[in-house]
Design an enzyme around this catalytic site. Structure first.
Site, PDB file in Angstrom:
ATOM      1  N   SER A  39     -34.205 120.051 -41.578  1.00 36.02           N
ATOM      2  CA  SER A  39     -35.500 119.760 -40.981  1.00 36.02           C
ATOM      3  C   SER A  39     -36.586 119.558 -42.014  1.00 36.02           C
ATOM      4  O   SER A  39     -36.462 119.950 -43.171  1.00 36.02           O
ATOM      5  CB  SER A  39     -35.906 120.889 -40.044  1.00 36.02           C
ATOM      6  OG  SER A  39     -36.336 121.983 -40.808  1.00 36.02           O
ATOM      7  N   LYS A  40     -37.653 118.921 -41.545  1.00 34.88           N
ATOM      8  CA  LYS A  40     -38.780 118.692 -42.439  1.00 34.88           C
ATOM      9  C   LYS A  40     -39.666 119.920 -42.486  1.00 34.88           C
ATOM     10  O   LYS A  40     -40.343 120.180 -43.468  1.00 34.88           O
ATOM     11  CB  LYS A  40     -39.592 117.498 -41.932  1.00 34.88           C
ATOM     12  CG  LYS A  40     -38.853 116.206 -42.086  1.00 34.88           C
ATOM     13  CD  LYS A  40     -39.733 115.055 -41.696  1.00 34.88           C
ATOM     14  CE  LYS A  40     -38.905 113.778 -41.601  1.00 34.88           C
ATOM     15  NZ  LYS A  40     -39.669 112.685 -41.063  1.00 34.88           N
ATOM     16  N   ARG A  41     -39.647 120.629 -41.391  1.00 38.16           N
ATOM     17  CA  ARG A  41     -40.383 121.884 -41.391  1.00 38.16           C
ATOM     18  C   ARG A  41     -39.542 122.891 -42.141  1.00 38.16           C
ATOM     19  O   ARG A  41     -38.346 122.761 -42.247  1.00 38.16           O
ATOM     20  CB  ARG A  41     -40.546 122.373 -39.946  1.00 38.16           C
ATOM     21  CG  ARG A  41     -41.462 121.476 -39.177  1.00 38.16           C
ATOM     22  CD  ARG A  41     -41.405 121.744 -37.705  1.00 38.16           C
ATOM     23  NE  ARG A  41     -42.480 121.023 -37.066  1.00 38.16           N
ATOM     24  CZ  ARG A  41     -43.709 121.508 -36.956  1.00 38.16           C
ATOM     25  NH1 ARG A  41     -43.991 122.717 -37.393  1.00 38.16           N
ATOM     26  NH2 ARG A  41     -44.661 120.790 -36.415  1.00 38.16           N
ATOM     27  N   MET A  90     -39.000 123.595 -45.134  1.00 40.70           N
ATOM     28  CA  MET A  90     -38.176 123.201 -46.272  1.00 40.70           C
ATOM     29  C   MET A  90     -38.207 124.246 -47.379  1.00 40.70           C
ATOM     30  O   MET A  90     -37.333 124.278 -48.229  1.00 40.70           O
ATOM     31  CB  MET A  90     -38.659 121.863 -46.827  1.00 40.70           C
ATOM     32  CG  MET A  90     -38.453 120.705 -45.874  1.00 40.70           C
ATOM     33  SD  MET A  90     -38.670 119.129 -46.687  1.00 40.70           S
ATOM     34  CE  MET A  90     -40.311 119.291 -47.340  1.00 40.70           C
TER      35      MET A  90
END
Length: 526
Positions: A263-265, A267
């Site tokens: 995920s981009k969240r 990281m």
RNA sequence: GGCCCUGUCGUCUAGGGGCCUAGGACACAGCCCUUUCACGGCUGCGACACGGGUUCGAAUCCCGUCAGGGUCACCA
């Protein structure tokens, strides 16, 4: 009756696109999708377009976009239309295209394909609750669905509100996805989607289609998470009477050893102590890593910072979810462009494997010409302070020799740091354990001293002649060769692992080698 | 929960009715080469999610179950 998109494409040219948001970093999952898209365009001699999805970004757009463009450039993924180069369908920033969405929505209104919806959130909530109570899926159908286009237009002009698309009744919406095959949805299960907000800003599903139509995108290649947006988008194409593109939904990339999406969240969680160590080694402080959100293994710049060859990253990413055949692992970009095909893209998600990426990067490094290796390694040595910002010819020559001697041990450019350090520091960083193990042993100091004399007498101080000298010396004096070799390595470089000893001595030169041997002997004498 | 997608070694994958005793790659372990490490060579470890069908024959086709994921916004 059903809608189908098969064969409904009549664009002359293959045009694919990638639509990143300016987030400040290029995500590894996104770039993999972009790569597939790029490959399709390049293979067909078509166009690859970059369109910036900046409709809701409060950040400084230019600043947050730059790392993404840099990332693409570094990887060699070029675009034919988009930021910095423009093109026939400019602007390529969605924030500058809203008037197009408004126009299109008005058109649909006038054509009776859309209607204004004045329902309040409370009313909608009440309907939703009622459906839930009845155990039926909630499918929004607004009151003005039945109104005539003229009435709709009149109403809307009197009072602006959200505009919804009319979803047709009893239809089967079907696509033939180039990766996943036939996928279909019941229109009766799809609520009338809002396409334009009361303030005139478009919603994603609408804006995307307007742009894809406007930019004549022939192949919509995107992440699998968009698959469920597709029926709504298909409906927009249909309402617009626009030619349908091909769709291809690329499976998501999962975290290492996990079934969860990379995920981009969140990281930051990939910044483990191991990762931190690697970043520290190339000069990043913990504070810097903390502030920057692009210094973690889920972004492209992380690999750039550590000195991975971009060709290696591209190769690895392409193979993640795609295969050429039953055995090819190293596939040059040229071959990829020639042989890539979407139908060989797997439809199951794939987990990112840092180990394999490292291996692939190493394979590319192995075949890189020495000059290129020097060019790539130099900045790392400079950043670490081993070599001046304006390198002297001597420094350059030494670096070249070290890299040559390092050989296949160099997998990524930052590997030069541990291997190269002993040759650029005034004194080696002696590892005390190694010193104790290899030098401070019975008879070894004496052996080193005696051998120093032979070294001193040597006129041709080349690796080959040092080796001959050492072997002759051991043979004549009946000494243990291995013992001497290890002692020499540790006393001159401080470490046990690295290029061959004879290379090390040669690179250091006679004077320096002898000085270091004495230095080590002094050290253990204490 | 509804809808949609997906299940082959730990990971990436090959395979698409018989070439399957399931192939390759990374990782891991061992041996050889090299008196280090790396490279290279060899060997080992290791998978068809489960249950029913269809068939002479199923990893492959069908159904079901289970599991995982995505998505259900006036986010993108």
């Amino acid at each position: 009756m059903y809608f189908t998109i098969e064969g409904n494409h009549f664009m002359a040219e293959i045009r694919t696109r990638f639509a990143p948001s300016p987030t400040g970093y290029l995500h590894i999952g996104g770039v993999r999708t972009a790569l597939f898209s790029w490959l399709v365009a390049r293979q067909a001699g078509g166009k690859f377009i970059l369109r910036i999805d900046d409709t809701d970004s409060e950040r400084n757009k230019v600043e947050a976009l730059q790392p993404i463009l840099d990332g693409f450039r570094w990887l060699g993924i070029d675009w034919d239309e988009g930021p910095e180069i423009d093109g026939p369908f400019a602007p390529y920033y969605q924030s500058q295209r809203n008037h197009l969405y408004v126009d299109a929505a008005s058109q649909l209104l006038a054509a009776g394909k859309a209607y204004p919806c004045y329902m309040t959130t409370d009313e909608i909530k009440a309907e939703r609750d009622a459906s839930e109570k009845a155990k039926k899926p909630y499918v929004h159908r607004g009151k003005h669905r039945q109104s005539t286009p003229d009435d709709c237009l009149k109403l809307y002009n009197e009072k602006k509100t959200a505009i919804r698309l009319k979803v047709p009744d009893d239809e089967l919406i079907k696509i033939n996805d180039l990766i996943r095959g036939d996928v279909e949805w019941q229109s009766n299960l799809i609520g009338d989607p809002i396409i334009l907000r009361p303030d005139g800003r478009a919603l994603y599903n609408f804006a995307t289609v307007i742009d894809d139509v406007g930019m004549q995108i022939s192949h919509v290649i995107r992440a699998a998470e968009h698959l469920s947006n597709t029926p709504v988008q298909v409906l927009v194409y249909l309402a617009l009477g626009a030619p349908m593109p091909f769709f291809a939904h690329v499976p998501v990339v999962n975290e290492p050893n996990s079934k969860k999406k990379l995920s981009k969240r969140d990281m930051k969680k990939f910044v483990t102590s191991d990762v931190l160590k690697k970043l520290n080694a190339v000069g990043w402080t913990n504070e810097q890593i903390e502030i920057r959100d692009d210094l973690n293994p889920a972004t492209v710049s992380f690999y750039k910072e550590l000195g991975y060859l971009p060709e290696g990253l591209v190769n690895y990413l392409a193979r993640l979810g795609w295969s050429l055949d039953d055995h090819s692992e190293i596939i040059l970009l040229k071959e990829m462009v020639a042989k890539f095909s979407l139908d060989r893209v797997n439809n199951a998600p794939a987990s990112f494997d840092p180990d394999k990426l490292f291996w692939v990067a190493g394979e590319y490094m192995k075949v890189l010409p020495l000059d290129k290796k020097v060019d790539g390694a130099l900045p790392f040595m400079q950043k670490a302070g081993f070599i001046n910002s304006v390198p002297s010819p001597v420094e350059l020559e030494t670096l070249r020799k070290v890299i040559d001697a390092t050989g296949d041990r160099l997998k990524i450019f930052s590997d030069i740091l541990p291997y190269g350090a002993p040759f650029f520091k005034a004194d080696p960083d002696y590892d005390l354990k190694s010193l104790a193990k290899r030098v401070a042993k019975e008879g070894v100091p004496e052996l080193l001293k005696t051998f120093s004399v032979s070294l001193h007498a040597l006129s041709d101080f080349s690796a080959a002649s040092i080796e001959t000298t050492l072997k002759d010396f051991c043979l004549a004096g009946n000494h243990n060769t291995g013992m001497l070799i290890h002692a020499l390595r540790v006393s001159t470089t401080g470490i046990e692992v690295g290029p061959g000893v004879f290379d090390c001595l040669y690179i250091l030169g006679k004077e320096e080698s002898l000085r270091r041997i004495n230095l080590a002997l002094d050290l253990i004498a204490k």
